[in-house]
Design an enzyme around this catalytic site. Structure first.
Site, PDB file in Angstrom:
ATOM      1  N   ILE A 157      16.733  -7.367 -45.700  1.00  0.00           N
ATOM      2  CA  ILE A 157      15.274  -7.320 -45.614  1.00  0.00           C
ATOM      3  C   ILE A 157      14.778  -6.215 -44.699  1.00  0.00           C
ATOM      4  O   ILE A 157      13.655  -5.754 -44.826  1.00  0.00           O
ATOM      5  CB  ILE A 157      14.725  -8.695 -45.189  1.00  0.00           C
ATOM      6  CG1 ILE A 157      15.135  -9.757 -46.209  1.00  0.00           C
ATOM      7  CG2 ILE A 157      13.219  -8.672 -45.056  1.00  0.00           C
ATOM      8  CD1 ILE A 157      14.745  -9.426 -47.643  1.00  0.00           C
ATOM      9  N   GLU A 210      16.127  -0.766 -37.798  1.00  0.00           N
ATOM     10  CA  GLU A 210      14.931  -0.924 -36.971  1.00  0.00           C
ATOM     11  C   GLU A 210      15.226  -1.107 -35.485  1.00  0.00           C
ATOM     12  O   GLU A 210      14.485  -1.782 -34.761  1.00  0.00           O
ATOM     13  CB  GLU A 210      14.071  -2.084 -37.486  1.00  0.00           C
ATOM     14  CG  GLU A 210      13.663  -1.923 -38.936  1.00  0.00           C
ATOM     15  CD  GLU A 210      12.824  -3.082 -39.466  1.00  0.00           C
ATOM     16  OE1 GLU A 210      12.285  -3.854 -38.648  1.00  0.00           O
ATOM     17  OE2 GLU A 210      12.710  -3.212 -40.689  1.00  0.00           O
ATOM     18  N   CYS A 242       7.220 -16.670 -27.960  1.00  0.00           N
ATOM     19  CA  CYS A 242       5.941 -16.072 -27.589  1.00  0.00           C
ATOM     20  C   CYS A 242       5.891 -14.632 -28.089  1.00  0.00           C
ATOM     21  O   CYS A 242       6.919 -14.008 -28.353  1.00  0.00           O
ATOM     22  CB  CYS A 242       5.757 -16.103 -26.083  1.00  0.00           C
ATOM     23  SG  CYS A 242       5.578 -17.768 -25.401  1.00  0.00           S
ATOM     24  N   TRP A 293      -1.361 -10.800 -37.253  1.00  0.00           N
ATOM     25  CA  TRP A 293      -0.650 -10.960 -35.983  1.00  0.00           C
ATOM     26  C   TRP A 293      -1.206 -10.063 -34.893  1.00  0.00           C
ATOM     27  O   TRP A 293      -0.515  -9.711 -33.947  1.00  0.00           O
ATOM     28  CB  TRP A 293       0.842 -10.731 -36.207  1.00  0.00           C
ATOM     29  CG  TRP A 293       1.421 -11.767 -37.135  1.00  0.00           C
ATOM     30  CD1 TRP A 293       0.847 -12.954 -37.498  1.00  0.00           C
ATOM     31  CD2 TRP A 293       2.659 -11.706 -37.838  1.00  0.00           C
ATOM     32  NE1 TRP A 293       1.655 -13.637 -38.375  1.00  0.00           N
ATOM     33  CE2 TRP A 293       2.779 -12.905 -38.598  1.00  0.00           C
ATOM     34  CE3 TRP A 293       3.690 -10.773 -37.888  1.00  0.00           C
ATOM     35  CZ2 TRP A 293       3.874 -13.172 -39.409  1.00  0.00           C
ATOM     36  CZ3 TRP A 293       4.791 -11.045 -38.686  1.00  0.00           C
ATOM     37  CH2 TRP A 293       4.877 -12.236 -39.436  1.00  0.00           C
ATOM     38  N   ASP A 331       6.239  -4.989 -45.939  1.00  0.00           N
ATOM     39  CA  ASP A 331       6.343  -6.437 -45.740  1.00  0.00           C
ATOM     40  C   ASP A 331       4.978  -7.089 -45.588  1.00  0.00           C
ATOM     41  O   ASP A 331       4.124  -6.590 -44.842  1.00  0.00           O
ATOM     42  CB  ASP A 331       7.163  -6.734 -44.484  1.00  0.00           C
ATOM     43  CG  ASP A 331       8.629  -6.370 -44.627  1.00  0.00           C
ATOM     44  OD1 ASP A 331       9.075  -6.221 -45.778  1.00  0.00           O
ATOM     45  OD2 ASP A 331       9.321  -6.239 -43.603  1.00  0.00           O
ATOM     46  N   GLU A 337      -0.285 -17.048 -44.883  1.00  0.00           N
ATOM     47  CA  GLU A 337      -0.707 -17.594 -43.588  1.00  0.00           C
ATOM     48  C   GLU A 337      -2.210 -17.475 -43.368  1.00  0.00           C
ATOM     49  O   GLU A 337      -2.845 -18.364 -42.796  1.00  0.00           O
ATOM     50  CB  GLU A 337       0.044 -16.861 -42.484  1.00  0.00           C
ATOM     51  CG  GLU A 337      -0.287 -17.299 -41.071  1.00  0.00           C
ATOM     52  CD  GLU A 337       0.467 -16.479 -40.042  1.00  0.00           C
ATOM     53  OE1 GLU A 337      -0.126 -16.141 -39.009  1.00  0.00           O
ATOM     54  OE2 GLU A 337       1.656 -16.172 -40.275  1.00  0.00           O
ATOM     55  N   CYS A 375       7.664 -14.422 -46.443  1.00  0.00           N
ATOM     56  CA  CYS A 375       8.466 -15.536 -45.933  1.00  0.00           C
ATOM     57  C   CYS A 375       7.569 -16.474 -45.141  1.00  0.00           C
ATOM     58  O   CYS A 375       6.359 -16.292 -45.078  1.00  0.00           O
ATOM     59  CB  CYS A 375       9.621 -15.026 -45.075  1.00  0.00           C
ATOM     60  SG  CYS A 375       9.126 -14.031 -43.666  1.00  0.00           S
ATOM     61  N   GLU A 397      11.569 -15.854 -49.319  1.00  0.00           N
ATOM     62  CA  GLU A 397      12.398 -16.903 -48.735  1.00  0.00           C
ATOM     63  C   GLU A 397      12.640 -18.007 -49.772  1.00  0.00           C
ATOM     64  O   GLU A 397      11.698 -18.562 -50.328  1.00  0.00           O
ATOM     65  CB  GLU A 397      11.670 -17.469 -47.515  1.00  0.00           C
ATOM     66  CG  GLU A 397      12.484 -18.422 -46.681  1.00  0.00           C
ATOM     67  CD  GLU A 397      11.745 -18.841 -45.428  1.00  0.00           C
ATOM     68  OE1 GLU A 397      12.378 -19.462 -44.561  1.00  0.00           O
ATOM     69  OE2 GLU A 397      10.537 -18.548 -45.312  1.00  0.00           O
ATOM     70  N   HIS A 425      17.414 -18.235 -40.439  1.00  0.00           N
ATOM     71  CA  HIS A 425      16.820 -18.942 -39.312  1.00  0.00           C
ATOM     72  C   HIS A 425      17.817 -19.879 -38.636  1.00  0.00           C
ATOM     73  O   HIS A 425      17.491 -20.532 -37.645  1.00  0.00           O
ATOM     74  CB  HIS A 425      15.589 -19.728 -39.776  1.00  0.00           C
ATOM     75  CG  HIS A 425      14.546 -18.854 -40.401  1.00  0.00           C
ATOM     76  ND1 HIS A 425      14.488 -18.619 -41.758  1.00  0.00           N
ATOM     77  CD2 HIS A 425      13.543 -18.114 -39.846  1.00  0.00           C
ATOM     78  CE1 HIS A 425      13.486 -17.797 -42.014  1.00  0.00           C
ATOM     79  NE2 HIS A 425      12.906 -17.476 -40.878  1.00  0.00           N
TER      80      HIS A 425
END
Length: 485
Positions: A157, A210, A242, A293, A331, A337, A375, A397, A425
């Site tokens: 990914i 990355e 966080c 985000w 992405d 969301e 995802c 996902e 995960h």
């Protein structure tokens, strides 16, 4: 009957607890004074939500880096609440000096030259319907045939493990302990190592890993005008994790001279591509996820902000393409969301969010293959909108659901599909047999013609030993399935 006599006490959440923008306290005080019961002491002042959604204290930040005139973190919001409570109790005259200071700060923020760029706005206003469209998928498939990819192409990914050494070197560069040249040399060596590993494992489409990126949104915020990043602005993301959301406060383009600015992902992707004859994906974060985000400006519609980000990404995509990068992944894990809870608001959101992705990606040649990745969410509710992204390949996902998501993929789905076969995960290494089972399940849904094989998500949080084992099983499982077809 008066409010107080009726035993009613109103708690008014006039300070927004979900964003970082300074409140217009003068306007908020007038709103409070107009509420029933205000003159009788039956109104209290509060934030609209818990303050866990915003950073702690703006005073910890550097005013040269962060537009403090327009911002209020948790401590500052508490001060705004206290000011409004005193104004409500004692009258506007009692707090006039503080109100005047707040007015002046908002005026300075409104006049900040970083907020408004006429050239950026003119470019966004000149966008036409043709800027959102590409030729049909058949035309693109024919133009991309010379990529010579096998059936069931294998890839990842984007990110590879962010080791303690990578994080240490970046921290040393920030602290001035090593030079930028030393850091870049280390990162180029890290990229070479990641490319070598992928070739040894036998993956078909490679990534550069990355290593230069701290966060998939913050990295772009640091390279775009119109954004600020904090040093101490941590907020809870999920569980014990966080993050430091970037602050999108102005008009957006890439850093550098001129309207297009300068490329920043191209040097890394070009270096990686120079090390392999296999295609290496360029890796970008999409406009919706960058907005999702970040703390986003509230002085214009999000559609306009998303299109500005999309145009900046389109410039980066064009430069990747010019540098010979044939596969580019954009992405959008946050697409689902941001979907509004109110059903009547969902169509408008899906319209601008899908269009912002298409604006970023539709200017490429037919021979350039556009990937996207999603995802973290249940996507079956918006599968038509995912289809409308009009990507060439969509990875998603799917491992934990054992490919059940594929049952909702319509026959009209235009994109190749990469349902995840490894749940990254968890530290658990999937066996070759497990991955073969998932691939067979995916093939059972009739998607073999355009099926890709990949993990569920990026590998940033994994360690190298489990990464090597899992990817080896992924490649071996794919080879076994190919042999059985």
């Amino acid at each position: 009957e008066s409010v107080s006599a009726a035993g009613v006490h109103l708690v008014a959440g006039v300070v927004n607890g979900r964003n970082v923008w300074r409140a217009d306290v003068r306007a908020a005080l007038k709103t409070l004074e107009a509420l029933p019961g205000a003159s009788e002491g039956a109104v209290s002042v509060a934030s609209s939500t818990s303050l866990q959604h915003v950073p702690h204290d703006l005073a910890l930040e550097d005013p040269a880096e962060v537009p403090v005139d327009g911002l209020a973190f948790a401590d500052q919001k508490v001060a705004e609440i206290a000011l409004l409570a005193r104004g409500l109790a004692e009258g506007e005259a009692a707090v006039e000096p503080e109100l005047k200071a707040a007015d002046e700060a908002l005026a300075r923020f409104a006049a900040d030259p970083r907020k408004h760029n006429d050239e950026i706005r003119a470019r966004a206003a000149a966008v036409t319907a043709e800027d959102f469209d590409r030729p049909t998928i058949d035309v693109r498939h024919a133009a991309q045939a010379d990529l010579n990819l096998p059936k069931l192409p294998t890839t990842t990914i984007g990110s590879f493990p962010q080791t303690a050494e990578i994080r240490r070197r970046r921290a040393e560069a920030r602290a001035g302990k090593i030079s930028a040249e030393e850091l870049n040399g280390f990162l180029r060596d890290e990229i070479a190592s990641v490319i070598k590993l992928q070739e040894e494992l036998g993956l078909d489409v490679l990534v550069h890993g990355e290593a230069e990126r701290n966060d998939m949104v913050q990295y772009f915020a640091e390279n775009f005008d119109g954004f600020a990043t904090t040093r101490h602005g941590w907020v809870q993301s999920y569980g014990s994790r966080c993050t430091r959301p970037s602050i999108l406060f102005g008009d957006v383009k890439r850093h550098g001279e001129g309207l297009r600015g300068e490329a920043f992902t191209v040097p890394w992707s070009s270096h990686a591509q120079s090390l392999s004859d296999k295609p290496v994906k360029g890796m970008l974060t999409g406009p919706v996820t960058i907005l999702a985000w970040s703390f986003v400006r509230d002085d214009q519609p999000r559609r306009e902000t998303a299109n500005q980000v999309a145009l900046a990404l389109a410039d980066e995509i064009a430069d990747l393409e010019e540098a010979g990068i044939r596969i580019i992944q954009v992405d959008e894990p946050a697409l689902r969301e941001l979907l509004p809870l109110r059903r009547d608001e969902q169509p408008q959101y899906l319209d601008w969010s899908v269009n912002s992705f298409r604006l970023a990606t539709s200017g490429v040649k037919d021979s350039t293959q556009i990937h996207t990745h999603l995802c973290y969410s249940e996507f079956n509710e918006i599968i038509d909108s995912i289809n409308a992204l009009n990507a060439d390949v969509t990875s998603i996902e799917a491992a934990r659901s054992h490919m059940e998501l594929l049952a909702d993929i319509p026959e009209t789905f235009v994109s190749g599909l990469g349902p995840g076969v490894w749940d990254i995960h968890s530290p658990r290494v999937p066996s070759q047999e497990e991955i073969e089972s998932l691939l067979k399940a995916a093939i059972g849904y009739g998607t073999i013609a355009d099926l890709w094989v990949n993990p569920d998500c990026g590998l940033k949080t994994r360690d190298y030993e489990e990464t090597k084992q899992s990817l080896r099983h992924l490649v071996d499982a794919t080879k076994a399935i190919r042999a059985s077809l």
